[in-house]
Design a protein around this motif. Structure first.
Motif, PDB file in Angstrom:
ATOM      1  N   ALA A 142       8.750  58.279  30.603  1.00  0.00           N
ATOM      2  CA  ALA A 142       8.433  56.895  30.222  1.00  0.00           C
ATOM      3  C   ALA A 142       8.627  56.695  28.719  1.00  0.00           C
ATOM      4  O   ALA A 142       9.193  55.687  28.280  1.00  0.00           O
ATOM      5  CB  ALA A 142       6.999  56.564  30.638  1.00  0.00           C
ATOM      6  N   PHE A 143       8.164  57.659  27.925  1.00  0.00           N
ATOM      7  CA  PHE A 143       8.313  57.570  26.471  1.00  0.00           C
ATOM      8  C   PHE A 143       9.793  57.506  26.073  1.00  0.00           C
ATOM      9  O   PHE A 143      10.210  56.643  25.292  1.00  0.00           O
ATOM     10  CB  PHE A 143       7.650  58.773  25.809  1.00  0.00           C
ATOM     11  CG  PHE A 143       7.926  58.883  24.330  1.00  0.00           C
ATOM     12  CD1 PHE A 143       7.259  58.080  23.424  1.00  0.00           C
ATOM     13  CD2 PHE A 143       8.874  59.786  23.856  1.00  0.00           C
ATOM     14  CE1 PHE A 143       7.536  58.163  22.059  1.00  0.00           C
ATOM     15  CE2 PHE A 143       9.152  59.882  22.509  1.00  0.00           C
ATOM     16  CZ  PHE A 143       8.478  59.066  21.604  1.00  0.00           C
ATOM     17  N   VAL A 144      10.581  58.416  26.607  1.00  0.00           N
ATOM     18  CA  VAL A 144      12.011  58.502  26.272  1.00  0.00           C
ATOM     19  C   VAL A 144      12.741  57.210  26.626  1.00  0.00           C
ATOM     20  O   VAL A 144      13.571  56.715  25.853  1.00  0.00           O
ATOM     21  CB  VAL A 144      12.645  59.713  26.992  1.00  0.00           C
ATOM     22  CG1 VAL A 144      14.160  59.608  27.035  1.00  0.00           C
ATOM     23  CG2 VAL A 144      12.206  61.015  26.342  1.00  0.00           C
ATOM     24  N   GLN A 145      12.435  56.658  27.794  1.00  0.00           N
ATOM     25  CA  GLN A 145      13.102  55.435  28.245  1.00  0.00           C
ATOM     26  C   GLN A 145      12.891  54.302  27.253  1.00  0.00           C
ATOM     27  O   GLN A 145      13.828  53.589  26.894  1.00  0.00           O
ATOM     28  CB  GLN A 145      12.565  55.041  29.629  1.00  0.00           C
ATOM     29  CG  GLN A 145      13.318  53.919  30.293  1.00  0.00           C
ATOM     30  CD  GLN A 145      14.738  54.284  30.669  1.00  0.00           C
ATOM     31  OE1 GLN A 145      15.031  55.410  31.037  1.00  0.00           O
ATOM     32  NE2 GLN A 145      15.639  53.329  30.573  1.00  0.00           N
ATOM     33  N   GLU A 146      11.654  54.138  26.810  1.00  0.00           N
ATOM     34  CA  GLU A 146      11.337  53.020  25.913  1.00  0.00           C
ATOM     35  C   GLU A 146      11.679  53.316  24.453  1.00  0.00           C
ATOM     36  O   GLU A 146      12.020  52.409  23.698  1.00  0.00           O
ATOM     37  CB  GLU A 146       9.862  52.643  26.043  1.00  0.00           C
ATOM     38  CG  GLU A 146       9.473  52.167  27.433  1.00  0.00           C
ATOM     39  CD  GLU A 146      10.230  50.933  27.888  1.00  0.00           C
ATOM     40  OE1 GLU A 146      10.659  50.135  27.028  1.00  0.00           O
ATOM     41  OE2 GLU A 146      10.400  50.758  29.108  1.00  0.00           O
ATOM     42  N   ALA A 147      11.597  54.579  24.050  1.00  0.00           N
ATOM     43  CA  ALA A 147      11.951  54.956  22.676  1.00  0.00           C
ATOM     44  C   ALA A 147      13.460  54.995  22.479  1.00  0.00           C
ATOM     45  O   ALA A 147      13.948  54.972  21.356  1.00  0.00           O
ATOM     46  CB  ALA A 147      11.347  56.317  22.337  1.00  0.00           C
ATOM     47  N   ARG A 148      14.199  55.095  23.586  1.00  0.00           N
ATOM     48  CA  ARG A 148      15.669  55.160  23.582  1.00  0.00           C
ATOM     49  C   ARG A 148      16.161  56.368  22.785  1.00  0.00           C
ATOM     50  O   ARG A 148      16.973  56.249  21.861  1.00  0.00           O
ATOM     51  CB  ARG A 148      16.261  53.856  23.068  1.00  0.00           C
ATOM     52  CG  ARG A 148      15.848  52.666  23.912  1.00  0.00           C
ATOM     53  CD  ARG A 148      16.444  51.375  23.423  1.00  0.00           C
ATOM     54  NE  ARG A 148      15.609  50.250  23.830  1.00  0.00           N
ATOM     55  CZ  ARG A 148      15.812  49.003  23.464  1.00  0.00           C
ATOM     56  NH1 ARG A 148      16.815  48.689  22.673  1.00  0.00           N
ATOM     57  NH2 ARG A 148      15.010  48.047  23.868  1.00  0.00           N
TER      58      ARG A 148
END
Length: 194
Positions: A142-148
């Protein structure tokens, strides 16, 4: 230099979260998720990243911890993306192998503007206390998806789930600190944008 900060509020039928992130912090975690082990991991993350996180979270913990953990990951990713702004001058890349007793985890990041999460982690137990080990990957995804960003987490050794989880959070904290470090004034990409 002004502080790089992000603030996110998220309200759904499952969770209500307010999260503030400061990249130039003192490694302080204020607040709680309602999930003891997860708070321990968030505290480890900020201590090793030097970031500050302030968190207010209410979740449907009577169902299980999944929605709360995932939604905090979403909010932290959004705040991270916001705090980085145009990414001018950041180091962009970082990696290290972090030992935690018998566990050893390779952590590598590219603040690329492209989400990609590549975990190779095998937790020896399903749970750490009452905490479901599957949620560690859910949080980081989830973090990676939103942090790009692109994040690789590879287990090189480890027989204790608690140690393995700590190596993941501490190691990722350290590489995020290094990759967000300001080293110049240009955007570190031949494209001119990240």
């Amino acid at each position: 230099m002004s502080l790089r900060r992000g603030f996110v509020e998220r309200s759904t039928k499952e969770t209500k979260i307010k999260l503030e992130l400061t990249l130039e912090g003192q490694g302080l975690f204020k607040g709680e998720s309602g999930i003891g082990f997860f708070d321990h991991m968030l505290d480890s993350l900020v201590r090793h990243s030097g970031f500050d996180i302030s968190l207010e979270a209410e979740g449907d913990l009577f169902v299980d911890d999944h929605h709360t953990v995932e939604d905090i990951g979403i909010c932290l990713g959004k705040a991270f993306f916001q705090a980085l702004g145009d990414k001018k001058g950041i180091a962009r890349y970082a990696s290290l192998a972090l030992p935690m007793d018998e566990s050893l985890v390779l952590c590598a990041v590219d603040i690329s503007g492209r989400p990609g999460f590549y975990p190779e982690l095998v937790f020896p137990t399903e749970k750490i206390g009452q905490f479901d080990c599957q949620l560690i990957e859910e949080f980081w995804r989830a973090f990676v998806q939103e942090a790009r960003i692109t994040l690789h987490l590879r287990q090189l050794a480890g027989k204790n789930s608690h140690h393995l989880a700590e190596a993941v959070f501490k190691g990722t904290g350290r590489i995020l600190k290094e990759a967000t470090r300001l080293v110049g004034e240009e955007i570190p990409s031949a494209k001119g944008v990240l």
